[in-house]
Design an enzyme around this catalytic site. Structure first.
Site, PDB file in Angstrom:
ATOM      1  N   ASN A   1       0.818  -1.209   0.000  1.00 18.21           N
ATOM      2  CA  ASN A   1       0.000   0.000   0.000  1.00 18.21           C
ATOM      3  C   ASN A   1       0.852   1.259   0.000  1.00 18.21           C
ATOM      4  O   ASN A   1       1.844   1.359   0.726  1.00 18.21           O
ATOM      5  CB  ASN A   1      -0.925   0.005   1.222  1.00 18.21           C
ATOM      6  CG  ASN A   1      -1.695   1.306   1.347  1.00 18.21           C
ATOM      7  OD1 ASN A   1      -1.493   2.066   2.290  1.00 18.21           O
ATOM      8  ND2 ASN A   1      -2.560   1.585   0.392  1.00 18.21           N
TER       9      ASN A   1
ATOM     10  N   ALA B   1      -0.474  10.015   4.952  1.00 21.62           N
ATOM     11  CA  ALA B   1      -1.003  10.227   6.292  1.00 21.62           C
ATOM     12  C   ALA B   1       0.029  11.070   7.036  1.00 21.62           C
ATOM     13  O   ALA B   1       1.223  10.802   6.963  1.00 21.62           O
ATOM     14  CB  ALA B   1      -1.241   8.900   7.018  1.00 21.62           C
TER      15      ALA B   1
ATOM     16  N   GLU C   1      -1.040   0.016  -5.275  1.00 20.92           N
ATOM     17  CA  GLU C   1      -1.046   1.251  -6.061  1.00 20.92           C
ATOM     18  C   GLU C   1      -0.046   1.244  -7.204  1.00 20.92           C
ATOM     19  O   GLU C   1      -0.278   1.870  -8.244  1.00 20.92           O
ATOM     20  CB  GLU C   1      -0.786   2.459  -5.155  1.00 20.92           C
ATOM     21  CG  GLU C   1      -1.983   2.974  -4.392  1.00 20.92           C
ATOM     22  CD  GLU C   1      -2.325   2.173  -3.149  1.00 20.92           C
ATOM     23  OE1 GLU C   1      -3.333   2.489  -2.501  1.00 20.92           O
ATOM     24  OE2 GLU C   1      -1.580   1.216  -2.827  1.00 20.92           O
TER      25      GLU C   1
ATOM     26  N   GLU D   1      -5.471  21.319  10.089  1.00 19.68           N
ATOM     27  CA  GLU D   1      -5.899  20.306   9.120  1.00 19.68           C
ATOM     28  C   GLU D   1      -6.714  20.885   7.966  1.00 19.68           C
ATOM     29  O   GLU D   1      -6.935  22.081   7.849  1.00 19.68           O
ATOM     30  CB  GLU D   1      -6.693  19.201   9.831  1.00 19.68           C
ATOM     31  CG  GLU D   1      -5.856  17.973  10.172  1.00 19.68           C
ATOM     32  CD  GLU D   1      -5.420  17.183   8.936  1.00 19.68           C
ATOM     33  OE1 GLU D   1      -5.850  17.523   7.813  1.00 19.68           O
ATOM     34  OE2 GLU D   1      -4.651  16.215   9.104  1.00 19.68           O
TER      35      GLU D   1
END
Length: 500
Positions: free
Chosen positions: A168, A172, A233, A282
């Site tokens: 993966n 993040a 991916e 954020e």
């Protein structure tokens, strides 16, 4: 290694921005402590050129320069999404629909596996764990109340399932913890969280991990997309670009990273240790000072990097930065595909920037809707059940159903339809027993549980769109005047003294 195209090599991407006159090179000393991020934030809020900081205070031995706003918007409407288009080998004038179609294109193609090469530019320099101190690198402090220096805002985590069948790539956030550790956000239903749980269940060792910065732009786009569980991916990017990505093996574990990466951190993601993480300004435009939690802990054992390396940085916050252009947009693309796979008459989907990408507007083929002989209540329930129970709908808290006359890529059109066609309460269905996105302020810092519910489907279709079709005209230039008169007005517009 021969020169690679911009969508397959970050260094070439930076050069492409220069050719597009979409880059400002700053050679005066810039402080990574807030100054670089402040400039980048101003760029994001004004849709200005991407800043390349060539002379960061604290740079040492080629570590590192910073490129800010790598996926933000351009000022001109003609190539507003040009930076994203450059990620995908599309013309800078590509529309958002064309960009999202390109991202979805690989979902129906066989994956093209990567090519393993013996070495690459990312191996030009290396430091073992006795030769670096993460706290001494020019890692940016992005907002003054952040809990630490966030090195990871636009890099790509690389982890693999214990059985090796799923590798993966994901984005993040992560911040510097000490000289050789990071702490970061690893939460469900992220794929990195899923793989972390697999290793915890086995309990034999920490998770082999790498974090690559300045990866092929097409790869970072795929890393932002909620593609299905278990899909690797690298193969998806290969199918999307029509070419096999070149990867090289890490020095300290068995993972593979893009050969042209600017910087690679190699190490492990602990299955038992945590450390303080956050707060961070954020994607929804807020920071809550002092809001620190325990986060996943990464150990860095080795750094490899290109000569004169470039670190990409996203200065997240209010509109418009990569968290909006990529996370929201790519979630909407996956939601469009999901709806179509479930035989829902959805032709387009987009997360309006004006909603801080907490909404997705769904354009409905109303002719097909009428053929379904359904009701507003039934249709709302069906759409919400499909989207809100799927990973693609995790970050989205409002779905707005609109008719064929609305361009979902134009926020003002979506807001017009929502404000005038959706009766509060009566035309809405709430969903409280679904996974919620705790980073949205009204979830994590509002009333109610942070991780459940708070979602709604708002129907901005008028009742006649379910039965006989539209019974109104828009009171606007396009619909309120004859074609010959509109053309006459347009032909004489500048002659009358108006701007073009």
């Amino acid at each position: 290694m021969s020169a690679q195209p911009a969508h397959l090599c970050f260094r070439s991407f930076v050069e492409a921005l220069k050719v597009d006159n979409d880059l400002v090179e700053i050679n005066t000393p810039i402080d990574p402590n807030l100054e670089a991020a402040a400039i980048t934030r101003r760029v994001c809020e004004t849709n200005d050129k991407a800043p390349l900081f060539n002379n960061l205070i604290g740079m040492k031995n080629g570590l590192f320069r910073i490129l800010g706003a790598p996926g933000s918007l351009r000022k001109s409407s003609a190539d507003r999404y040009g930076r994203l288009a450059r990620h995908l080998a599309l013309p800078p004038t590509a529309s958002m629909r064309e960009i999202l179609d390109k991202m979805l294109s690989a979902s129906d193609m066989p994956p093209i596996p990567p090519t393993i090469v013996p070495t690459g530019p990312c191996k030009e320099n290396s430091l073992d764990d006795s030769e670096f101190d993460l706290t001494e690198l020019p890692v940016p402090l992005i907002h003054k109340s952040d809990g630490g220096k966030y090195i990871q805002t636009y890099g790509m985590h690389i982890v693999q399932s214990p059985d090796g069948t799923w590798t993966n790539w994901s984005i993040a956030r992560a911040m510097v913890h000490d000289k050789n550790h990071l702490t970061g956000l690893v939460i469900p239903p992220q794929h990195i969280w899923q793989i972390h749980q697999m290793w915890k269940k086995e309990g034999r060792s920490d998770v082999p991990w790498a974090l690559a910065f300045g990866v092929p732009p097409a790869a970072i786009m795929a890393s932002s997309m909620p593609i299905p569980d278990g899909v690797t991916e690298a193969g998806y990017v290969g199918a999307m670009t029509g070419s096999s990505l070149e990867l090289v093996k890490c020095d300290t574990n068995d993972l593979y990273v893009p050969a042209t990466s600017e910087i690679v951190l190699e190490g492990t993601l602990s299955i038992s240790e945590t450390g303080p993480e956050g707060p961070f300004g954020e994607m929804h435009g807020y920071i809550f000072p002092g809001d620190t939690h325990l986060g996943a802990k990464y150990k860095v054992n080795r750094i490899t990097y290109r000569n004169n390396a470039i670190m990409p940085m996203s200065s997240c916050g209010r509109l418009t930065d990569e968290t909006h252009t990529m996370i929201g947009s790519l979630a909407a693309a996956e939601i469009r595909k999901l709806c179509q796979q479930n035989d829902l008459p959805i032709t387009d989907a987009f997360a309006p920037f004006e909603s801080q990408v907490t909404w997705v507007a769904l354009r409905v083929d109303t002719e097909k809707l009428r053929a379904m002989k359904t009701t507003s209540e039934g249709f709302r329930k069906r759409v919400g059940d499909v989207v809100f129970n799927h990973k693609a709908g995790y970050t989205i808290h409002r779905l707005v159903l609109v008719g064929d006359d609305i361009d979902v890529y134009e926020g003002k059109d979506v807001l017009w339809a929502f404000s005038t066609r959706c009766r509060p309460g009566m035309d809405e269905t709430l969903f409280e027993d679904v996974r919620g996105f705790p980073l949205i302020p009204y979830m994590g810092h509002g009333n109610g549980p942070a991780h459940r519910g708070g979602k709604v489907v708002s129907d901005a279709l008028m009742p006649t769109e379910y039965t006989t079709g539209r019974n109104w005209e828009a009171a606007d230039f396009n619909q309120s005047y004859p074609e010959d008169l509109k053309q006459k007005v347009l032909d004489n517009w500048t002659k009358m003294g108006f701007s073009n």
